[in-house]
Design an enzyme around this catalytic site. Structure first.
Site, mmCIF file in Angstrom:
data_model
loop_
_atom_site.group_PDB
_atom_site.id
_atom_site.type_symbol
_atom_site.label_atom_id
_atom_site.label_comp_id
_atom_site.label_asym_id
_atom_site.label_seq_id
_atom_site.Cartn_x
_atom_site.Cartn_y
_atom_site.Cartn_z
ATOM 1 N N LYS A 10 0.843 -1.196 0.000
ATOM 2 C CA LYS A 10 0.000 0.000 0.000
ATOM 3 C C LYS A 10 0.878 1.246 0.000
ATOM 4 O O LYS A 10 1.924 1.285 0.654
ATOM 5 C CB LYS A 10 -0.900 -0.029 1.239
ATOM 6 N N SER A 24 -9.360 1.547 2.674
ATOM 7 C CA SER A 24 -8.533 2.421 1.870
ATOM 8 C C SER A 24 -7.405 1.690 1.144
ATOM 9 O O SER A 24 -6.687 2.290 0.356
ATOM 10 C CB SER A 24 -7.934 3.514 2.763
ATOM 11 N N SER A 71 -9.934 -1.034 6.767
ATOM 12 C CA SER A 71 -9.370 -0.761 5.445
ATOM 13 C C SER A 71 -8.669 -1.919 4.769
ATOM 14 O O SER A 71 -8.256 -1.804 3.616
ATOM 15 C CB SER A 71 -8.413 0.433 5.521
#
Length: 504
Positions: free
Chosen positions: A96, A171, A195
């Site tokens: 990420k 996210s 997330s």
């Protein structure tokens, strides 16, 4: 080199900000007094930085063309090869884009950080490379990682591989699409309100938010220290468990890490099946205002299958769960902005400070007009409640966390794990780019009623796919006591081994 000395105007600004009521002559007097403090700062400025050694060669990478990036999931592609052999040999990983990788661009989904290049590796980066993994690059994430959907990144929406008109979850959105499409074997996301688990449910893979602090957060952009969790994403339960074995454990740099276990074996029990396990299906995890019947029914059917596989499955009412999201909310809202105000790492804690990131983020307020509506809504709410109530509701919520966690633990004293839908709904359609602020924010924050309570309590929670409905996955979530990840993996592996969720 010396630090810049404060001018009269600098101290006058501080005088007014703090209401010190100093006159001009007094400000000049204090200006002279502060020379001694400035000399100490000069010494610190001249001393060398204390940062982890960067190992393993890499290049800055490339921003792939659309034809190499069909779901808009990659931010940067750059291969870093790990050692030959090891537990993760032959497995590929996406990170990420809020995870520091030295020499590789990182923008945390935001236009305000674009152009920043970290100078350190997060602790987890050499850990996976030492065990043979190959990192393929950085995956897109949502703007400052605030959204649970996949439409808020400055680089545009990330699309769900099962239906590109729908959200991939957030996210950790880019990681979601890359794992779900099979482009990588593993991904590392972060999870402050769901997330990692929300994407796992929306896009159909295994997403683990381990016990708070089990995996070091050093070198990742924080949102709120008591909510910050590293999350592991994979196509299979076994690979997820193997990944956690590699990444778990103290690094001596993360104050989130306390009282960790001595044993990080998460694969030995994977073949034991779920016979004898006691599972509590939490009534209050179903039937939310936005719950979809297909989701609730699919998770209850999955619970029935676990019963057929030998688990003792009971429906248990836990009313406090309905208040879990409300308790999480002040912590997330006010804590997120407190963290921003503290230049992304704050103070009053022992750990590794990424000073280059603090420099890069220092002027975020001058660019806040560029923020998406969900982030603006958080800023507005945090400013109001912090100033109106002086942080009392943040503090009360943190105090209530102990009551909430005790309520879960009372059930977990009688059962091995809790079970409920990961999210109340299947992946919704992505909103159009010109949608109104209300729709934008609703899509970003509508889904974490079940996931958020386990961030604020820190309990481990694992999402696995349990059905396909309307050509989209459905996720179910298993929750255990602190450091009971091996039990969660055992139950998930039993389910995975007996059930082809894509065909039901």
């Amino acid at each position: 080199m010396s630090v810049r000395r404060p001018e009269f105007s600098d101290l006058d600004l501080a005088n007014n900000a703090y209401g010190l009521q100093l006159n001009d002559d007094q400000i000049v007097e204090y200006q002279a007094m502060l020379e001694g403090v400035c000399l100490d700062y000069d010494i610190v400025d001249e001393m060398g930085a204390v940062e982890p050694e960067v190992r393993y060669p890499r290049t800055p990478g490339i921003h792939p063309d659309p034809d190499e990036n069909p779901f808009n999931a990659w931010y940067v592609k750059s291969e870093i090869k790990g050692k030959p052999g090891g537990k993760l040999h032959g497995l590929t990983v996406a990170l990420k884009d809020n995870i520091c990788v030295a020499g590789m661009p990182m923008m945390n989904g935001s236009s305000t950080l674009e152009g920043y290049v970290p100078d350190i590796d997060a602790t987890i980066v050499p850990r996976m490379l030492d065990e043979g993994a190959t990192i393929l690059g950085k995956a897109q994430c949502e703007y400052f990682c605030v959204s649970g959907s996949s439409h808020t990144s400055a680089q545009g929406p990330v699309r769900n591989p099962y239906n590109e008109r729908h959200s991939a979850g957030g996210s950790s959105s880019g990681c979601s699409a890359l794992v779900a499409s099979g482009e990588v074997d593993l991904a590392v996301g972060t999870d402050q309100g769901g997330s990692v688990r929300i994407p796992a449910a929306y896009a159909g893979f295994c997403g683990m938010k381990a016990t708070h602090g089990l995996v070091p957060y050093t070198g990742l952009i924080p949102i709120e220290m008591t909510l910050d969790h590293v999350g592991l994403m994979s196509g299979t339960v076994k690979n997820n468990a193997l990944f956690l074995e590699v990444l778990a454990g103290y690094d001596g740099l993360d104050p989130r890490q306390v009282r960790l276990p001595d044993n990080f074996d998460y694969t030995s029990d994977l073949d034991k099946g779920c016979e004898g396990l006691k599972i509590a299906v939490i009534t209050e995890g179903f039937g939310w205002k936005n719950s979809e019947r297909d989701v609730d029914e699919a998770v209850k059917s999955a619970a029935d299958l676990l019963r057929k596989l030998g688990a003792e499955v009971s429906e248990v009412s836990m009313p406090m769960h309905r208040h879990g999201h409300a308790i999480w909310s002040p912590v997330a809202v006010e804590g997120t902005v407190h963290q921003l105000e503290g230049l992304n790492h704050g103070s009053n804690w022992k750990g590794l400070y990424v000073t280059s990131l603090m420099r890069a983020q220092r002027d975020w307020k001058s660019k806040s007009s560029l923020f998406p509506p969900d982030l603006k809504s958080v800023l507005l709410a945090a400013h109001y409640f912090t100033n109106q109530y002086s942080g009392q509701y943040y503090a009360k919520a943190q105090n209530l966390v102990r009551k909430l966690k005790s309520a879960y633990e009372r059930v977990l004293n009688e059962y091995d794990l809790l079970l409920m839908p990961t999210v109340p709904l299947q992946a919704p359609e992505l909103p159009p780019h010109d949608t109104d602020a209300t729709t934008f924010v609703t899509r970003a924050l509508e889904m974490n009623a079940n996931t958020a309570p386990f961030n604020v309590t820190g309990l481990p929670a694992l999402s696995i796919p349990c059905a396909m409905r309307n050509d989209l996955p459905v996720g179910m979530m298993m929750i255990g006591k602190d450091f009971s990840e091996a039990t969660l993996y055992r139950a998930a592996a039993a389910f995975e081994g007996e059930y082809n969720w894509k065909k039901t």
